[in-house]
Write a protein that holds these residues in place. Structure first.
Motif, PDB file in Angstrom:
ATOM      1  N   SER A  71     -23.665  -0.736  18.938  1.00 24.48           N
ATOM      2  CA  SER A  71     -24.505  -0.754  20.088  1.00 24.48           C
ATOM      3  C   SER A  71     -25.186  -1.958  20.322  1.00 24.48           C
ATOM      4  CB  SER A  71     -25.553   0.517  19.872  1.00 24.48           C
ATOM      5  OG  SER A  71     -26.540   0.609  20.878  1.00 24.48           O
ATOM      6  N   ILE A 106     -35.691   6.028  26.188  1.00 26.00           N
ATOM      7  CA  ILE A 106     -34.582   5.740  25.117  1.00 26.00           C
ATOM      8  C   ILE A 106     -35.054   6.122  23.803  1.00 26.00           C
ATOM      9  CG2 ILE A 106     -33.259   3.928  24.179  1.00 26.00           C
ATOM     10  CD1 ILE A 106     -34.104   2.516  27.190  1.00 26.00           C
ATOM     11  N   GLU A 107     -34.662   7.116  23.283  1.00 27.22           N
ATOM     12  CA  GLU A 107     -34.828   7.589  21.921  1.00 27.22           C
ATOM     13  C   GLU A 107     -34.050   6.976  20.910  1.00 27.22           C
ATOM     14  OE1 GLU A 107     -35.495  11.892  21.737  1.00 27.22           O
ATOM     15  OE2 GLU A 107     -35.222  11.977  23.847  1.00 27.22           O
ATOM     16  N   LYS A 115     -29.077   6.865  15.863  1.00 33.42           N
ATOM     17  CA  LYS A 115     -28.826   7.732  17.155  1.00 33.42           C
ATOM     18  C   LYS A 115     -29.482   7.225  18.338  1.00 33.42           C
ATOM     19  CE  LYS A 115     -30.944  11.510  17.242  1.00 33.42           C
ATOM     20  NZ  LYS A 115     -31.171  13.021  16.972  1.00 33.42           N
ATOM     21  N   LEU A 116     -28.801   7.028  19.426  1.00 31.60           N
ATOM     22  CA  LEU A 116     -29.638   6.634  20.632  1.00 31.60           C
ATOM     23  C   LEU A 116     -29.332   7.709  21.835  1.00 31.60           C
ATOM     24  CD1 LEU A 116     -29.345   3.203  22.201  1.00 31.60           C
ATOM     25  CD2 LEU A 116     -28.660   5.204  23.646  1.00 31.60           C
ATOM     26  N   ILE A 117     -30.353   8.059  22.156  1.00 29.54           N
ATOM     27  CA  ILE A 117     -30.496   9.146  23.441  1.00 29.54           C
ATOM     28  C   ILE A 117     -31.046   8.227  24.762  1.00 29.54           C
ATOM     29  CG2 ILE A 117     -31.057  11.292  24.341  1.00 29.54           C
ATOM     30  CD1 ILE A 117     -31.183  12.184  21.450  1.00 29.54           C
ATOM     31  N   LYS A 119     -32.286   8.917  28.783  1.00 29.82           N
ATOM     32  CA  LYS A 119     -32.402   9.854  29.787  1.00 29.82           C
ATOM     33  C   LYS A 119     -33.221   9.142  30.807  1.00 29.82           C
ATOM     34  CE  LYS A 119     -33.408  13.796  26.493  1.00 29.82           C
ATOM     35  NZ  LYS A 119     -34.231  14.661  25.937  1.00 29.82           N
TER      36      LYS A 119
END
Length: 124
Positions: A71, A106-107, A115-117, A119
């Motif tokens: 990433s 962005i979590e 881990k990347l989330i 929204k």
């Protein structure tokens, strides 16, 4: 003005000393400098570059076993950088980017694994 944690908070979160862009001036506050942190969680290697006063955050993640890029996140307008977890076995952040008609959150978890989330929320 972007909201970022203090320098000591980043030392605890990333468990590493930063390389500072301007390391010669002791009078330059951390907020106005550029800091690069390099660390690992045992599975992935991270390079995190922060420029708090400009709201810039760059996070590069590579797999340790293969050195494969997993990433690359390069943000230029982070309004808020929050630490959501800072424990020996858990580390994570929440970044907020505000655009004209939307807001992105962005979590990111650094430990126990990456881990990347992302929204996006419409604000109009």
């Amino acid at each position: 003005m972007p909201i970022f944690p203090e320098e000591n908070d980043f030392l605890s979160l990333f468990e590493s000393e930063p390389m500072l862009y301007d390391s010669t001036s002791n009078s330059l506050p951390f907020y106005y400098n550029e800091a690069t942190y390099k660390f690992s969680n045992g599975e992935e290697a991270f390079i995190v570059k922060l420029s708090p006063s400009n709201g810039e955050v760059k996070i590069q993640v590579t797999q340790l076993s293969s050195n494969r890029l997993l990433s690359l996140l390069n943000l230029k307008r982070v309004e808020k950088f929050e630490i959501t977890a800072d424990k020996k076995d858990r580390a994570g952040v929440l970044l907020t980017v505000v655009n004209e008609d939307s807001q992105q959150t962005i979590e990111i978890d650094f430990k126990p694994y990456f881990k990347l989330i992302l929204k996006e929320h419409l604000t109009r």
